[in-house]
Design a protein around this motif. Sequence first.
Motif, PDB file in Angstrom:
ATOM      1  N   SER A 159      17.975  14.912  74.500  1.00  0.00           N
ATOM      2  CA  SER A 159      18.744  13.890  74.002  1.00  0.00           C
ATOM      3  C   SER A 159      18.695  12.440  74.623  1.00  0.00           C
ATOM      4  N   ASP A 160      18.318  12.453  75.964  1.00  0.00           N
ATOM      5  CA  ASP A 160      18.006  11.403  76.639  1.00  0.00           C
ATOM      6  C   ASP A 160      16.725  11.518  77.346  1.00  0.00           C
ATOM      7  N   PRO A 161      15.691  11.106  76.560  1.00  0.00           N
ATOM      8  CA  PRO A 161      14.172  11.389  77.087  1.00  0.00           C
ATOM      9  C   PRO A 161      13.882  11.013  78.581  1.00  0.00           C
ATOM     10  N   THR A 162      14.698  10.129  79.063  1.00  0.00           N
ATOM     11  CA  THR A 162      14.421   9.809  80.502  1.00  0.00           C
ATOM     12  C   THR A 162      15.194  10.774  81.492  1.00  0.00           C
ATOM     13  N   ALA A 163      15.861  11.597  80.873  1.00  0.00           N
ATOM     14  CA  ALA A 163      16.736  12.461  81.874  1.00  0.00           C
ATOM     15  C   ALA A 163      17.073  13.884  81.096  1.00  0.00           C
ATOM     16  N   PRO A 164      15.698  14.598  80.906  1.00  0.00           N
ATOM     17  CA  PRO A 164      15.774  16.041  80.276  1.00  0.00           C
ATOM     18  C   PRO A 164      16.403  16.902  81.260  1.00  0.00           C
ATOM     19  N   VAL A 165      17.286  17.973  80.686  1.00  0.00           N
ATOM     20  CA  VAL A 165      18.091  18.763  81.551  1.00  0.00           C
ATOM     21  C   VAL A 165      17.944  20.140  80.882  1.00  0.00           C
ATOM     22  N   GLU A 166      17.706  21.255  81.774  1.00  0.00           N
ATOM     23  CA  GLU A 166      17.680  22.447  81.167  1.00  0.00           C
ATOM     24  C   GLU A 166      19.050  22.823  81.065  1.00  0.00           C
ATOM     25  N   VAL A 167      19.413  23.508  79.748  1.00  0.00           N
ATOM     26  CA  VAL A 167      20.532  24.018  79.418  1.00  0.00           C
ATOM     27  C   VAL A 167      20.615  25.587  79.208  1.00  0.00           C
ATOM     28  N   GLY A 168      19.342  26.367  79.094  1.00  0.00           N
ATOM     29  CA  GLY A 168      19.009  27.633  79.007  1.00  0.00           C
ATOM     30  C   GLY A 168      17.917  28.290  79.284  1.00  0.00           C
ATOM     31  N   GLN A 169      17.821  29.662  79.473  1.00  0.00           N
ATOM     32  CA  GLN A 169      16.584  30.123  79.946  1.00  0.00           C
ATOM     33  C   GLN A 169      16.848  31.653  79.476  1.00  0.00           C
ATOM     34  N   ILE A 170      15.617  32.440  79.353  1.00  0.00           N
ATOM     35  CA  ILE A 170      15.742  33.659  79.252  1.00  0.00           C
ATOM     36  C   ILE A 170      14.300  34.453  79.338  1.00  0.00           C
ATOM     37  N   THR A 171      14.083  35.482  80.282  1.00  0.00           N
ATOM     38  CA  THR A 171      12.988  35.947  80.521  1.00  0.00           C
ATOM     39  C   THR A 171      13.201  37.528  80.679  1.00  0.00           C
TER      40      THR A 171
END
Length: 356
Positions: free
Chosen positions: A156-168
Amino acid sequence: MAYKLTSESLHTIREKENVQMVPFIEPKSSRISMNITKTADILDGIGQDVVIDGSFAYVAAGCGGLKIVNVSNPIAPAIVDYLEDGGEALGVYVLGSYVYMADGEDGLEIIDVSDLIDPVEVGQFDDGGMAHDVYVLGSYAYVADGEDGLEIIDISDPTAPVEVGQITDGGYANGIYVVGSYVYMADGEDGVEIIDVSDPTTPVEVGQIVDGGYADGIYVVGSYAYVADGEDGLEIIDVSDPTAPVEVWDLFDYGVDWDYHFRAWAHDVYIEGSYAYVADGEDGLEIINVSDPTNPVEVGQFYNEGPSYTRGHALGVLVMGSYAYVAYSVFDLAIIDVSDLTTPVKVGQFDDGGTA
């Protein structure tokens, strides 16, 4: 609107094989690999993925970074500009004025292309994985991150991307497609995985199908997922029930040439109308009628003539109008007239000295 062409298959990082780049040899078992020892001397980037947006192609060119190509004249595509930062550009997605690039070990990069002759990186997220492909929907970028599986990043802020979820789950995420609340992931030897991302912070695998192939690329239309499944060719999977996907057909073509290399290896697939366009390694572009998903029929094919080391490999494909845009290992991009599906003809190509 951006159109996505993928070629997740030809990457410089692989664990299971150790195959030289020139001449290119198809995988001995299930995974493609290369050992590039003279990158600076023999390559100006390896074309991995392309998005067409209007009159421009955005090419994820491996070590060559992002390349912007004017394709308004299919017969004579021309470079506009490029941006290279030392990563390995493997996947690309365009939305608005931004390019979202899966940049290998450098993770996700966000590039402002509002000025095509001066692209500028504005944001990056890297957590140590190997970003192969990216799909953007809403405020999230969904990244196929190799052994790290699926990563969901708030952009949502292209200058500060943030990981919110992951699955492997132990597979190798190569390709990705998102429809509604579901992510469909081409997960290598683990086949196709279907993941519920209705809560992006807690993705949950709800379905999987494994048949012994190597899922490299994926495209979803309606109730069917079309999978480029390596040696197993094109596979069609009924995903009307995401919790219980069922294979309804596969179509493969074991092309083997005089020097015993596997010619046919499905890297990527694109669906347009009633036809599947498959980037099929040395067997080139295959055009398959899938109007009846339970009984697909090949209707046309294009491939370069000649011995293995000059014929090249079709790695990715996109169709727009009367043209198929194919990433090839002997040039960055081949533009093929498919107005007559039974007799596709190459009309143009882009090659800046590298290898697609």
